[in-house]
Design a protein around this motif. Structure first.
Motif: not given
Length: 1428
Positions: A268-269, A271-273, A275-276, A323, A326-327
């Motif tokens: 995961l990038s 930013e995505m880390r 966010e999650l 998205k 991944w959520h």
């Protein structure tokens, strides 16, 4: 003297012990097989005992005397790398094992086994890691040949095919299925963008990440079953089932969680880390989801995540969908980090992780807490409706509501819904609405797993049990297809094949797992483990061990009936453990049933998973339709094939007694397996048997390889394939397919409008083909062929058809060349015409009239444009009217469709209501069944108590009772009587003991004899199998030799026939040469005769020709003289006029030639246009016929729609009647329940009376009473037994009534579903025919336009033809005048010829004397003529 005798005796002994080599054989060892040389005694050497042979091992040269069953024949060395095991000379276990291992050492992992394929995994020579999942395996030549055969068979028969992979876990089944799919797509190609190799590879990549785990056997071990359907050649569909959803929350030693978690955490990038909320990972996770720690693991997981993202983009996953995925995964991770505990109430252990999970999942923390832990309201509603599938009583409070179980249920439900949604997105990218030709279904299932294979001491789990059961069902399908159906077909067609079906089959293990109970059943009726688990789960105070005891009791009794077979299931010494004899007893698996009740009961937390925020938004399309089973995925699709497959699955889940209990987890496993088998049952199967027997040191594990090959009974299958008729066709198909090889038969039976006697035609065709009679048999309705015969006939047919195609291609090329030549001629003529017109244009370009014409021409074009504009406006108005008409029809159809949809919606709602009622009734029946089980157990307890009371009464009878009022003498007499009775009873007891001892000894002797006979029978069976195998090998070899002899005989006859034809041809050529020689000799004789004589007729003819020539010359001289004299008198202008006339004459001649050529070309174009017009008329007639047929079909469809509407109305009436009947049945059920309650009350009263009787018996035992009281009590007990039997009869009658009501409800649901399917099918047909009518209308319009254009061109050509005809008439008049002049000249010449013969003769003499070079002059001046 004695020394000499001893020497001779020793020499004699040495001579007698002489053995010679008889050939190479295999010596079968327990763990291996060794090549050896068989030794046979020479003359004078004593023979070995019967059944013993002597062999010499090639490894160490040692000699051993072994049993003849331990020796098997060896194949020639050139067959060590044989591509097909059926081509071996001796098909035995050692030969097959040697061929497979030899091919594996030569890097040839795939081997044909008749129609199927054996895959030896992993290959020994690999450039990458040998573990499965590291790289895509390229298709070997054997797999490519299989792909070609399957594809050609599918195209030729237009029948669905299936490819099923069988074997253990970690044997490369998924890799082989993936390679087969890629090779099939490359072989067949695709017609659209929906299907491609890249998309299929992306699908496998996604399913590998979300459905596979890492284990000791493989880096990507599948934990779900998949049926991937390739609908040729437009689309595909993936259907998944039996996902191991509990794997996401349960940890097993040596196995990881699903691969997508480690890939997501590593790739995961940033930013995505954030966010999650995965930028700070917790140290503890109850689900075992951990971040990769090693550098290699991180790099591998990151690369896999990058491939996963590219695969999602390839299949069209939107960024929002990715998205959401991944959520959900991050929410599962945070739930595992949160944990669960019970401190007064159920709650999360880590509230921070729980808050992260709720924020990631898009819901409030209280909502998540309620969905995970607080589901008592749902339980209350289920209990009120009687639909609870959970355990009640103390078990519910202690086990069913554990906090960890609630958390596991939420995680499993989330992952199951996520996986099903991903499969739906994959099908969205691969689906299509076009009609399909046929399908190829690739079946990939988890392999058989046994902890013993990994050297683990634990028992197998629930998920392993489900996947092993699915493997057994596939093996049962393989057995029935290979043996049962084949032998039944032979018997039906009256084809004799000497083969016995194998005694063992997977059906025994399958029945031990899923055998359903009878409709009217008792506790003693056998049933499978799944049904027993489902019954015991809802039974209060029951456990898993009770289910094991029941099932093992059932099948141990069946094993006693069949003493020669071991039971398919037995109970282990450990508590809650049993052993199932998988693979027909060759690979038993021990299962640990501890905790299975918590897995198979419906978890409310798993049902609440779909109600969360992100999940609900993602799965909204699936929420609108109630799922048949939450483990099923991929039931979307609107194509014809998809609807058929989905209809098969829905029919499986809605029919039968198991469909009523499909919401049970145990019965859902059986229904999923039934759905898979029903999907591939009608397709023509091909099986890929994947085996793995490589050890760590690089050698082969021969015992494991034997067990894996024994699972498919490969030796029996090969024997049946070799001696049987593996290829068959119907009589009509065989005649139509191969009649091209016999022109005489094709001429007689070529008409399709006359019905023929197909059997007679096939027999005539076989006579013409001159094939070996033993290789082809004609059955009742089919033609059966040995292996290789169909391939030979196909090759002969291809040769014949290839010659015809070559001639057809030559004719087509010639036709195209002639067309091209004509086109070039027309182009050349057009070029010359253009050149001439350009020259003329250059001449007249300076004229004033031409300039004026060029100025006026655009004005004329404007008027023409106006006319064209008006024509276009008329066309537009016509098209507008058509468009309005079509819109009106479309609105009408749309309104009709809306009405039908409203009706369908109403029927669907009623059907859903009825299904809900049926579910309620089924759940009520489940409750009633549980209550009935409890009552039966209480009844058994009462019977036991009753027996005990009767025994006590009997003892009371035997015990001497002395009333107190009797005298002492009577007491003494009674005592003596009792003593004598006791002595008599003791003697009887001794006698019975002696008899029992003798019977026991006799039984032991009989058991020993039975065991001895059983051993003898097994030995005889082995010997019989050995002899049968040798006999079959000999028969196959004899058949091959006979076929070879027949082929040689046929070649010889063909050579004798060709030689005779050649001799006849040479004789005819010799006779022709002789006749030509005679003709030439006669001609030479005639020529010799003619040379010696003078021909006066020829001389006279030559003189006449000479006179005619002189007369023509004189006429020409006279004409020139007159022209010269007249020219001197005329002015100079007349000469110019003459020259101008000459020029005009030349121009007219050129124009005439040009006009003739134009006329020829125009006549040719006219012929072509007339041919085109005829073709257009024919096409128009065909289109009219098709349109009429379509209109008739439309009328028929409308009639069928009306009939279906009437049927639907009748079904609605029946439905309403059945609803009324069901209401009455429900009322009757209530009455029965009331009666049952009364029966319970009576039972309670009877129990009280029984207790009173027991107390009375106890009192009687303690007191002394008369025999009359005991007899009264016995009579009372008999009355109680009669009443109990009556109550049993009442309960059975109630059960029969309930079953009838349930069958009526199920029948109603099936009829409604069939009506809905029929209506959908008719709607689709109507839409299809409407589209065809519109296409035919467009084609009619195009044909009408083409007809108008051709008529216009025809009129133009007719006008040109009229103009040319006028020119032709003028030229014809000139020609007639010239002909008349020629006639006059000929008359004058004849007059000159007849005038003076003497002058002519004199002139001839002068010419002769003057010589050949003399010259005469006629006339004077410049116009004189010289004659030579």
């Amino acid at each position: 003297m004695q020394a000499e005798t001893t020497v001779t005796e020793n020499a004699r002994k040495e001579v007698r012990d002489v053995w010679y080599e008889a050939g190479t054989v295999w010596y079968v060892d327990k763990d291996d097989f060794i090549r050896a040389t068989q030794l046979k005694p020479d003359e004078g050497t004593p023979e070995l005992p019967e059944g013993r042979v002597r062999v010499q091992l090639e490894t160490d040269g040692s000699v051993h005397d072994v049993s003849e069953y331990e020796v098997e024949k060896c194949n020639p060395p050139e067959l060590d790398l044989c591509e097909d095991l059926s081509d071996l000379q001796s098909v035995n276990e050692c030969g097959v094992l040697h061929t497979l291992t030899s091919r594996a050492k030569a890097n040839l992992p795939l081997t044909h086994a008749g129609p199927n394929l054996v895959n030896f995994w992993p290959p020994l020579q690999t450039h990458s890691k040998s573990r499965r999942g590291e790289s895509v395996w390229d298709a070997p030549p054997a797999l490519a040949a299989l792909v070609k055969r399957v594809y050609m068979s599918m195209v030729g028969t237009r029948r669905d095919h299936s490819v099923c992979a069988l074997g253990r876990s970690g044997t490369g089944k998924t890799t082989a299925c993936q390679a087969f799919t890629h090779a099939l797509i490359k072989q067949a190609g695709t017609a659209g963008d929906n299907m491609s190799v890249e998309r299929v590879q992306a699908m496998f990549t996604i399913l590998r990440s979300f459905g596979c785990v890492s284990s000791k056997h493989s880096d990507a071990s599948s934990r779900f079953a998949m049926v991937f359907s390739l609908d040729f050649n437009h689309a595909g569909q993936a259907a998944t089932l039996m996902l191991d959803k509990w794997k996401v929350c349960q940890k097993i030693q040596g196995e990881s969680n699903f691969l997508v978690f480690s890939q997501m955490l590593a790739g995961l990038s940033t930013e995505m880390r954030i966010e999650l909320q995965l930028h700070q990972l917790s140290e503890f996770n109850s689900f075992g989801i951990v971040h990769p720690t090693k550098v290699e693991e991180k790099q591998r997981a990151s690369i896999a995540f990058t491939k996963l993202l590219s695969a999602m983009e390839t299949l069209g996953f939107s960024p929002g969908e990715q998205k959401a995925i991944w959520h959900v995964l991050a929410g599962i991770y945070h739930l595992g980090a949160a944990g669960a505990c019970k401190v007064g109430r159920r709650q999360f252990m880590n509230f921070d992780s729980a808050q992260m999970a709720s924020s990631v999942l898009g819901c409030e923390g209280d909502d998540l807490h309620t969905a995970v832990f607080k589901h008592h309201l749902r339980q209350l509603l289920q209990r009120a409706t009687g639909g609870s599938r959970e355990r009640s009583g103390a078990a519910e409070s202690e086990e069913g509501q554990m906090p960890a179980q609630c958390l596991d249920g939420m995680a499993a439900g989330l992952y199951e819904e996520l996986f099903t949604a991903i499969v739906s997105l994959i099908n969205r990218a691969l689906s299509s609405q076009q009609l399909m030709l046929a399908s190829v279904m690739v079946v990939d299932t988890p392999g058989l797993r046994n902890p013993r294979h990994s050297a683990e001491e634990r028992g197998a789990s629930w998920s392993e049990f489900c996947h092993n059961y699915l493997q057994e069902r596939l093996l049962e399908h393989y057995h029935s297809h290979t043996f049962t159906h084949t032998l039944e077909r032979y018997a039906q067609e009256k084809v004799h094949v000497e083969f016995e079906c194998p005694e063992t089959s997977p059906a025994e293990v399958v029945s031990a797992i899923d055998q359903p109970p009878p409709q009217v059943h008792t506790d003693e009726d056998p049933r499978g483990l799944l049904w027993v688990l489902d019954e015991e789960m809802v039974t209060p105070a029951s456990c898993e061990n009770r289910a094991v005891e029941r099932v093992c009791h059932y099948y141990s009794d069946m094993g006693k009936k069949h003493t020669e077979r071991l039971p398919a299931m037995r109970q282990c010494e450990q508590l809650m453990q049993c052993e199932v004899k998988h693979l027909m007893g060759s690979d038993p698996v021990r299962y640990d049933l501890a905790g299975w009740f918590s897995l198979i009961q419906n978890n409310p937390s798993a049902l609440n998973a779909i109600c969360l925020g992100v999940v609900k938004a993602m799965f909204t399309p699936r929420i609108s339709l109630p799922p048949l089973c939450r483990a099923l995925g991929g039931l979307e699709g609107g194509s014809q094939r998809s609807l058929q497959r989905n209809g098969t699955i829905r029919k499986t889940f809605s029919g039968g007694m198991a469909a009523i209990r499909r919401h049970s987890q145990c019965i859902a496993v059986k229904l999923q397996a039934d759905a898979l088998i029903n999907l591939i049952r009608r397709a023509r199967p091909v099986f890929l048997q994947c085996v793995s027997a490589k050890t760590d040191n690089g050698s082969f594990d021969i015992p494991a390889l034997r067990v894996q090959l024994h699972s498919t009974q490969i030796l029996s299958a090969l024997q049946l394939y070799r001696i049987g008729y593996s290829e068959h066709m119907t009589l009509g198909d065989f005649r139509c397919h191969f009649q091209a090889l016999a022109p005489s038969v094709m001429k007689r039976y070529a008409s399709v409008f006359v019905s023929h006697d197909e059997r007679k035609a096939v027999e005539e065709l076989l006579v013409e083909l001159d094939v070996d009679k033993k290789s082809i048999l004609v059955g009742a309705s089919r033609v059966f062929m040995k292996r290789g015969v169909l391939c030979y006939l196909e090759q002969q047919r291809e040769k014949q058809v290839t010659g015809w195609l070559v001639h057809l291609q030559a004719a087509c090329l010639g036709h195209l060349a002639r067309q091209k030549y004509r086109k070039l001629k027309v182009q050349q003529m057009a070029v010359s015409c253009l050149q001439r017109n350009l020259r003329a244009l250059r001449v007249v370009s300076k004229w004033r009239w031409w300039k004026l014409f060029c100025r006026l021409r655009p004005l004329l074009d404007v008027n023409m444009d106006n006319e064209r504009l008006r024509a276009k406006e008329d066309e537009i108005s016509v098209l507008r009217r058509r468009l309005e008409k079509s819109e009106k029809e479309r609105n009408e159809l749309r309104q009709t469709a809306d009405n039908l949809e409203t009706k369908v919606t109403a029927v669907t709602s009623e059907l859903s209501d009825e299904r809900f009622r049926g579910d309620a009734v089924g759940q009520a029946l489940d409750v009633e069944r549980a209550e009935r089980l409890r009552l039966s157990r209480e009844n058994k307890d009462l019977q036991v108590r009753q027996k005990k009371s009767l025994e006590k009464c009997h003892r009371y009878k035997v015990t001497p009772s002395i009333p107190p009022h009797l005298a002492e003498t009577e007491l003494v007499m009674q005592l003596e009587c009792c003593q004598t009775e006791m002595e008599f009873v003791c003697r009887r007891l001794k006698q019975t003991e002696e008899k029992l001892e003798t019977e026991r000894q006799t039984r032991q002797e009989l058991d020993a004899k039975v065991r001895q006979h059983a051993e003898t029978v097994t030995e005889l069976k082995r010997h019989c199998r050995h002899l049968t195998s040798d006999l079959q090998d000999a028969r196959v070899l004899t058949d091959s030799l006979q076929s070879r002899m027949h082929e040689l005989d046929r070649k010889q006859r063909r050579f004798l026939r060709q030689l005779e034809m050649q001799l006849e041809q040479e004789y005819e050529e010799k006779q022709m040469v002789i006749h030509e020689k005679h003709d030439l000799e006669g001609l030479i004789a005639t020529l010799c005769d003619q040379v010696g004589h003078r021909d006066f007729d020829v001389e006279k003819k030559l003189r006449r020709d000479l006179k005619r020539t002189h007369a023509l010359l004189a006429d020409a001289q006279l004409l020139l003289a007159t022209m010269e004299s007249s020219g001197q008198n005329l002015p100079n202008g007349s000469k110019d006029q003459i020259e101008h006339l000459h020029f005009q004459l030349e121009e007219s001649e050129a124009r005439r030639l040009e006009a003739e050529s134009i006329q020829a070309t125009l006549s040719q174009e006219l012929d072509n246009n007339q041919a085109e017009l005829e073709n257009i008329c024919k096409q128009k007639s065909v289109v009219d016929e098709n349109l009429a047929l379509l209109q008739q079909e439309k009328v028929d469809l409308l009639k069928r729609l009306e009939e279906d509407q009437e049927d639907l109305n009748e079904l609605m009436k029946k439905h309403k009647a059945l609803i009324a009947q069901s209401s009455s049945d429900i009322a009757q059920i209530r009455e029965l329940q009331a009666e049952l309650e009364e029966v319970k009350k009576q039972k309670q009263s009877l129990q009280e009376e029984l207790q009173q009787c027991v107390s009375r018996v106890q009192f009687l035992e303690s007191s002394t009473v008369g025999r009359s009281i005991v007899s009264k009590q016995e009579a009372r007990v008999r009355d109680l037994e009669n009443k109990l039997e009556f109550q049993r009869g009442q309960v059975k009658r109630f059960e029969v009534l309930v079953l009838r009501l349930r069958d009526s409800v199920v029948r109603l649901g099936e009829e409604l579903e069939q009506s809905a399917q029929a209506e959908a099918r008719e709607r689709e047909n109507a839409r299809y025919y409407q589209q065809r009518v519109q296409d035919m209308r467009l084609e009619m319009e195009e044909l009408s336009q083409a007809e108008q254009e051709s008529s216009r061109r025809r009129m133009e050509l007719e006008m040109k033809v009229e103009e040319l005809s006028t020119v032709r008439q003028a030229l014809q008049a000139d020609l007639e005048t010239s002909i008349r002049r020629i006639v006059d000249l000929q008359a004058a010449l004849e007059e000159v010829e007849s005038s003076d013969d003497s002058d002519t003769e004199r002139g001839v003499k002068l010419n002769c004397t003057g010589g050949q070079n003399s010259r005469h002059t006629l006339g004077r001046g410049p116009n004189k003529i010289n004659i030579y």
